[in-house]
Design an enzyme around this catalytic site. Structure first.
Site, PDB file in Angstrom:
ATOM      1  CB  SER A 154      -0.854   0.015   1.278  1.00  0.00           C
ATOM      2  OG  SER A 154      -1.466   1.274   1.468  1.00  0.00           O
ATOM      3  CE1 TYR A 167      -4.737  -2.139   4.952  1.00  0.00           C
ATOM      4  CE2 TYR A 167      -3.572  -0.063   4.617  1.00  0.00           C
ATOM      5  CZ  TYR A 167      -4.226  -1.171   4.102  1.00  0.00           C
ATOM      6  OH  TYR A 167      -4.357  -1.312   2.733  1.00  0.00           O
TER       7      TYR A 167
HETATM    8  P1  NAD Z   1     -11.324  -6.080  -0.411  1.00  0.00           P
HETATM    9  O1  NAD Z   1     -11.877  -5.995   0.949  1.00  0.00           O
HETATM   10  O2  NAD Z   1     -12.248  -6.101  -1.579  1.00  0.00           O
HETATM   11  O3  NAD Z   1     -10.368  -7.347  -0.568  1.00  0.00           O
HETATM   12  C1  NAD Z   1      -9.703  -7.979   0.484  1.00  0.00           C
HETATM   13  C2  NAD Z   1      -9.888  -9.467   0.293  1.00  0.00           C
HETATM   14  O4  NAD Z   1      -9.143 -10.184   1.272  1.00  0.00           O
HETATM   15  C3  NAD Z   1     -11.363  -9.882   0.453  1.00  0.00           C
HETATM   16  O5  NAD Z   1     -11.762 -10.622  -0.692  1.00  0.00           O
HETATM   17  C4  NAD Z   1     -11.358 -10.748   1.695  1.00  0.00           C
HETATM   18  O6  NAD Z   1     -12.315 -11.802   1.642  1.00  0.00           O
HETATM   19  C5  NAD Z   1      -9.931 -11.284   1.671  1.00  0.00           C
HETATM   20  N1  NAD Z   1      -9.492 -11.752   2.990  1.00  0.00           N
HETATM   21  C6  NAD Z   1      -9.635 -11.151   4.199  1.00  0.00           C
HETATM   22  N2  NAD Z   1      -9.131 -11.925   5.152  1.00  0.00           N
HETATM   23  C7  NAD Z   1      -8.633 -13.038   4.554  1.00  0.00           C
HETATM   24  C8  NAD Z   1      -7.991 -14.195   5.030  1.00  0.00           C
HETATM   25  N3  NAD Z   1      -7.738 -14.376   6.336  1.00  0.00           N
HETATM   26  N4  NAD Z   1      -7.612 -15.135   4.119  1.00  0.00           N
HETATM   27  C9  NAD Z   1      -7.870 -14.986   2.795  1.00  0.00           C
HETATM   28  N5  NAD Z   1      -8.481 -13.890   2.298  1.00  0.00           N
HETATM   29  C10 NAD Z   1      -8.857 -12.936   3.165  1.00  0.00           C
HETATM   30  O7  NAD Z   1     -10.310  -4.851  -0.546  1.00  0.00           O
HETATM   31  P2  NAD Z   1      -9.166  -4.563  -1.629  1.00  0.00           P
HETATM   32  O8  NAD Z   1      -9.072  -3.105  -1.726  1.00  0.00           O
HETATM   33  O9  NAD Z   1      -9.384  -5.352  -2.856  1.00  0.00           O
HETATM   34  O10 NAD Z   1      -7.876  -5.084  -0.862  1.00  0.00           O
HETATM   35  C11 NAD Z   1      -6.940  -5.995  -1.428  1.00  0.00           C
HETATM   36  C12 NAD Z   1      -5.548  -5.651  -0.959  1.00  0.00           C
HETATM   37  O11 NAD Z   1      -5.174  -4.380  -1.477  1.00  0.00           O
HETATM   38  C13 NAD Z   1      -5.383  -5.557   0.566  1.00  0.00           C
HETATM   39  O12 NAD Z   1      -4.156  -6.138   0.942  1.00  0.00           O
HETATM   40  C14 NAD Z   1      -5.379  -4.060   0.807  1.00  0.00           C
HETATM   41  O13 NAD Z   1      -4.669  -3.726   1.975  1.00  0.00           O
HETATM   42  C15 NAD Z   1      -4.653  -3.590  -0.430  1.00  0.00           C
HETATM   43  N6  NAD Z   1      -4.841  -2.173  -0.745  1.00  0.00           N
HETATM   44  C16 NAD Z   1      -6.051  -1.684  -1.120  1.00  0.00           C
HETATM   45  C17 NAD Z   1      -6.167  -0.336  -1.431  1.00  0.00           C
HETATM   46  C18 NAD Z   1      -7.456   0.289  -1.906  1.00  0.00           C
HETATM   47  O14 NAD Z   1      -7.497   1.512  -2.059  1.00  0.00           O
HETATM   48  N7  NAD Z   1      -8.502  -0.462  -2.173  1.00  0.00           N
HETATM   49  C19 NAD Z   1      -5.057   0.502  -1.321  1.00  0.00           C
HETATM   50  C20 NAD Z   1      -3.849  -0.029  -0.911  1.00  0.00           C
HETATM   51  C21 NAD Z   1      -3.748  -1.372  -0.629  1.00  0.00           C
END
Ligand code: NAD
Length: 269
Positions: A154, A167
């Site tokens: 991130s 986080y």
């Molecule tokens: P999201 O909530 O749609 O996706 C997260 C996924 O992780 C979900 O599908 C959830 O079911 C899964 N998950 C949670 N706990 C789990 C576990 N114990 N085992 C397996 N799967 C698990 O959100 P996203 O934005 O798609 O996030 C994906 C990644 O991207 C994360 O690591 C998040 O920190 C990172 N991220 C997102 C953003 C953003 O702006 N959306 C920015 C920076 C980083």
């Protein structure tokens, strides 16, 4: 799209929504067989829906339930995937969550859950992937690398985030875990990198974009003046997993519309 990942097996953790779903679709379009990981029985329908979209587009894959923070489940997932498909070529360490709190009120459960999934989960999956890459050995007709790991970190691996200390700590931890193992395994031709998304429109940050006021406020942090989409990350993941990125290892690649460019300094400072 050119099939740069033809015949390669990719595990994408947390792929039943958001960025993981976007990456699964992009890797599949590039020819990879995708393992759409999801954590619990309640996420199975969403994972099946992602697989259905991929199959409708001519792709191949399975869904697989596994909580990435549990060692025995991760070991079993990698074992089952190797049994079914012969090996794993690409790991996308994407699963992640937030449990936000003012620091003085943060519970040990909030701390442990976020570190357990976001950091320990990436450790467990990376370790199993590396064990499998080393066991399998090089297959030059598939890839110049023995294996590829992409950690979804991130912008908060470098931008401090008050109210989200668990986080930000997990993402800062990913940065040095990724760089340390990239250094350790570069001589074995295993490439390990991170993608650091800025604000991507997914369920994790819905409150930051689901009203015009929230979106306008978010855009003040994004010089490129649009919110990111999962395919922005998917396109980068395909490139990083392909031989086009063969000389790239240990890199944190920011895909953030300029969020890390200190936008507050554009008009003063
Ligand atoms: P999201 O909530 O749609 O996706 C997260 C996924 O992780 C979900 O599908 C959830 O079911 C899964 N998950 C949670 N706990 C789990 C576990 N114990 N085992 C397996 N799967 C698990 O959100 P996203 O934005 O798609 O996030 C994906 C990644 O991207 C994360 O690591 C998040 O920190 C990172 N991220 C997102 C953003 C953003 O702006 N959306 C920015 C920076 C980083």
């Amino acid at each position: 799209m050119e099939k740069k990942l033809q015949g390669q097996i990719a595990i994408i953790t947390g792929a039943s929504s958001g960025i993981g779903k976007g990456i699964a679709k992009s890797l599949s379009a590039a020819g990879a067989t995708v393992v759409i990981n999801h954590p619990v029985a309640a996420t199975k329908d969403a994972a099946d829906a992602v697989l259905a979209e991929i199959v409708a587009d001519g792709g191949v894959g399975i869904t697989y339930q596994c909580d990435v923070s549990k060692e025995n489940e991760v070991v079993t997932m990698f074992g089952d995937v190797v049994k079914q498909f012969g090996t794993v070529d690409i790991l996308i360490n994407n699963a992640g969550l937030q449990r936000d709190s003012a620091f003085q009120n943060m519970t040990i459960d909030q701390w442990n859950l976020v570190l357990g999934v976001n950091l320990t989960g990436q450790f467990l999956c990376a370790r199993e992937a590396i064990r499998e890459f080393l066991r399998r050995g090089m297959v030059p007709e598939k890839s110049k690398a023995l294996g590829k790991i992409i950690c979804i970190s991130s912008v908060h691996e470098v931008i401090p985030w008050g109210g989200h200390a668990n986080y930000a700590a997990s993402k800062g931890g990913i940065m040095l875990m990724m760089k340390s193992i990239a250094q350790e395994f570069a001589p074995k031709k295993i490439r390990i990198n991170s993608i650091c998304p800025g604000a991507i429109q997914t369920p994790i940050n819905k409150s930051a974009w689901d009203t015009p006021e929230a979106l306008n406020s978010l855009l003040t942090l994004i010089p490129y003046q649009r919110i990111g989409q999962p395919e922005d990350i998917g396109n980068t993941a395909v490139w990083l997993a392909s031989d086009d990125a063969d000389y790239v290892t240990g890199a944190s690649i920011f895909v953030d519309g300029g969020m890390t460019l200190y936008p507050g300094f554009s008009t003063n400072g």
